[in-house]
Design a protein around this motif. Structure first.
Motif, PDB file in Angstrom:
ATOM      1  N   LEU A 110      -1.710  13.277  53.968  1.00 41.40           N
ATOM      2  CA  LEU A 110      -3.076  12.637  54.086  1.00 41.40           C
ATOM      3  C   LEU A 110      -4.135  13.485  54.811  1.00 41.40           C
ATOM      4  O   LEU A 110      -5.234  13.312  54.130  1.00 41.40           O
ATOM      5  N   VAL A 111      -3.670  14.031  55.749  1.00 40.12           N
ATOM      6  CA  VAL A 111      -4.765  15.077  56.151  1.00 40.12           C
ATOM      7  C   VAL A 111      -5.219  16.071  55.208  1.00 40.12           C
ATOM      8  O   VAL A 111      -6.657  16.324  54.972  1.00 40.12           O
ATOM      9  N   GLU A 112      -4.221  16.591  54.232  1.00 44.41           N
ATOM     10  CA  GLU A 112      -4.713  17.494  53.557  1.00 44.41           C
ATOM     11  C   GLU A 112      -5.771  16.500  52.214  1.00 44.41           C
ATOM     12  O   GLU A 112      -6.883  17.456  51.969  1.00 44.41           O
ATOM     13  N   GLU A 113      -5.391  15.557  51.972  1.00 48.42           N
ATOM     14  CA  GLU A 113      -6.207  14.852  50.950  1.00 48.42           C
ATOM     15  C   GLU A 113      -7.708  14.379  51.442  1.00 48.42           C
ATOM     16  O   GLU A 113      -8.698  14.512  50.730  1.00 48.42           O
ATOM     17  N   PHE A 114      -7.733  14.320  52.879  1.00 50.98           N
ATOM     18  CA  PHE A 114      -9.143  13.970  53.431  1.00 50.98           C
ATOM     19  C   PHE A 114      -9.922  15.212  53.703  1.00 50.98           C
ATOM     20  O   PHE A 114     -11.105  14.907  53.991  1.00 50.98           O
ATOM     21  N   MET A 115      -9.394  16.336  53.944  1.00 50.96           N
ATOM     22  CA  MET A 115     -10.048  17.379  54.369  1.00 50.96           C
ATOM     23  C   MET A 115     -11.466  17.814  53.823  1.00 50.96           C
ATOM     24  O   MET A 115     -12.276  18.035  54.333  1.00 50.96           O
ATOM     25  N   ASN A 116     -11.558  17.495  52.364  1.00 53.78           N
ATOM     26  CA  ASN A 116     -12.671  17.900  51.677  1.00 53.78           C
ATOM     27  C   ASN A 116     -13.200  16.838  51.034  1.00 53.78           C
ATOM     28  O   ASN A 116     -14.014  16.752  49.890  1.00 53.78           O
ATOM     29  N   THR A 117     -13.499  15.468  51.839  1.00 57.39           N
ATOM     30  CA  THR A 117     -13.954  14.123  51.336  1.00 57.39           C
ATOM     31  C   THR A 117     -15.049  13.963  52.501  1.00 57.39           C
ATOM     32  O   THR A 117     -14.923  14.222  53.484  1.00 57.39           O
ATOM     33  N   SER A 118     -15.705  12.534  52.039  1.00 64.52           N
ATOM     34  CA  SER A 118     -16.470  12.277  52.932  1.00 64.52           C
ATOM     35  C   SER A 118     -15.848  11.533  54.173  1.00 64.52           C
ATOM     36  O   SER A 118     -16.380  11.223  55.015  1.00 64.52           O
ATOM     37  N   ASP A 119     -14.626  11.353  54.005  1.00 66.16           N
ATOM     38  CA  ASP A 119     -13.727  10.524  55.254  1.00 66.16           C
ATOM     39  C   ASP A 119     -13.337  11.667  56.057  1.00 66.16           C
ATOM     40  O   ASP A 119     -12.458  11.350  57.007  1.00 66.16           O
ATOM     41  N   ASN A 120     -13.775  13.122  56.000  1.00 63.21           N
ATOM     42  CA  ASN A 120     -13.100  14.009  56.716  1.00 63.21           C
ATOM     43  C   ASN A 120     -13.431  13.725  58.170  1.00 63.21           C
ATOM     44  O   ASN A 120     -12.786  14.464  59.010  1.00 63.21           O
ATOM     45  N   ILE A 121     -14.201  12.889  58.754  1.00 65.77           N
ATOM     46  CA  ILE A 121     -14.716  12.518  59.993  1.00 65.77           C
ATOM     47  C   ILE A 121     -13.173  11.900  60.711  1.00 65.77           C
ATOM     48  O   ILE A 121     -12.939  11.876  61.815  1.00 65.77           O
TER      49      ILE A 121
END
Length: 203
Positions: A110-121
């Motif tokens: 999940l961390v990997e999936e969020f890294m380059n998205t607007s949810d990276n906060i």
């Protein structure tokens, strides 16, 4: 006030508060939610929809004791340069990087999936510890995840795919558990890091 201080040693009793003096699982139990008691990647199993399945924070442990557990990889801990390279939890004989036993890796996905998205906060803080002897862990610091990659390492001559985390140790010596608990219970992005150290906010 429960705090982790960089360089200090903490008692790891391997219990959710049943053993007197525990400063790892007991300190990271929040209401009915408890922290996983794994050898390496630990996380708070709280179900907060704000995090979209991500843990609110991770505790990472590098074990340097003589253990029956097979440790085919080697973490790189460079405290003088505030850098840590930390491996995930896949091993030879397991069914790939997301084997059901690799519970830490399944959260890191999940961390990997969020890294380059607007949810990276929502990418959580990582607290790193080294276990030099049974029942005790030394706190190495609060870390920011700079990169997560899929890499291979050799396990008995076989190439095994795993996660490799590149972590930066932030320039703060104290982590207050009140911040981590507040983060876990946050109901909005605005409240997420209201109690965070300034070093985390400017990462």
């Amino acid at each position: 006030m429960n705090v982790y201080v960089r360089g200090e040693t903490y008692k790891d009793r391997g219990s959710k508060g049943k053993r007197e003096g525990d400063q790892i699982l007991a300190w990271n139990t929040l209401n009915e939610y408890s922290m996983s008691n794994s050898r390496g990647i630990r996380y708070l199993g709280i179900k907060n929809p704000l995090f979209k399945g991500l843990p609110p924070y991770f505790l990472l442990v590098t074990t340097l004791t003589k253990s029956v557990a097979k440790k085919p990889w080697k973490d790189e801990i460079d405290l003088s340069n505030n850098k840590i390279n930390y491996w995930g939890d896949t091993k030879q004989g397991w069914d790939g990087i997301f084997d059901k036993r690799a519970q830490g890796n399944n959260r890191l996905k999940l961390v990997e999936e969020f890294m380059n998205t607007s949810d990276n906060i929502l990418i959580p803080p990582f607290l790193h510890f080294t276990k030099f002897k049974s029942g005790e862990m030394v706190f190495n610091g609060l870390c920011h995840l700079e990169k997560i990659e899929r890499k291979t390492f050799l396990d008995s001559g076989e190439e095994i795919e795993n996660y490799l985390l590149s972590l930066k140790i932030l320039d703060t010596n104290i982590v207050d558990l009140n911040w981590l608990h507040s983060r876990a219970l946050s109901q909005s992005i605005d409240d997420l890091d209201a109690l965070a150290p300034k070093e985390w906010l400017k990462r």
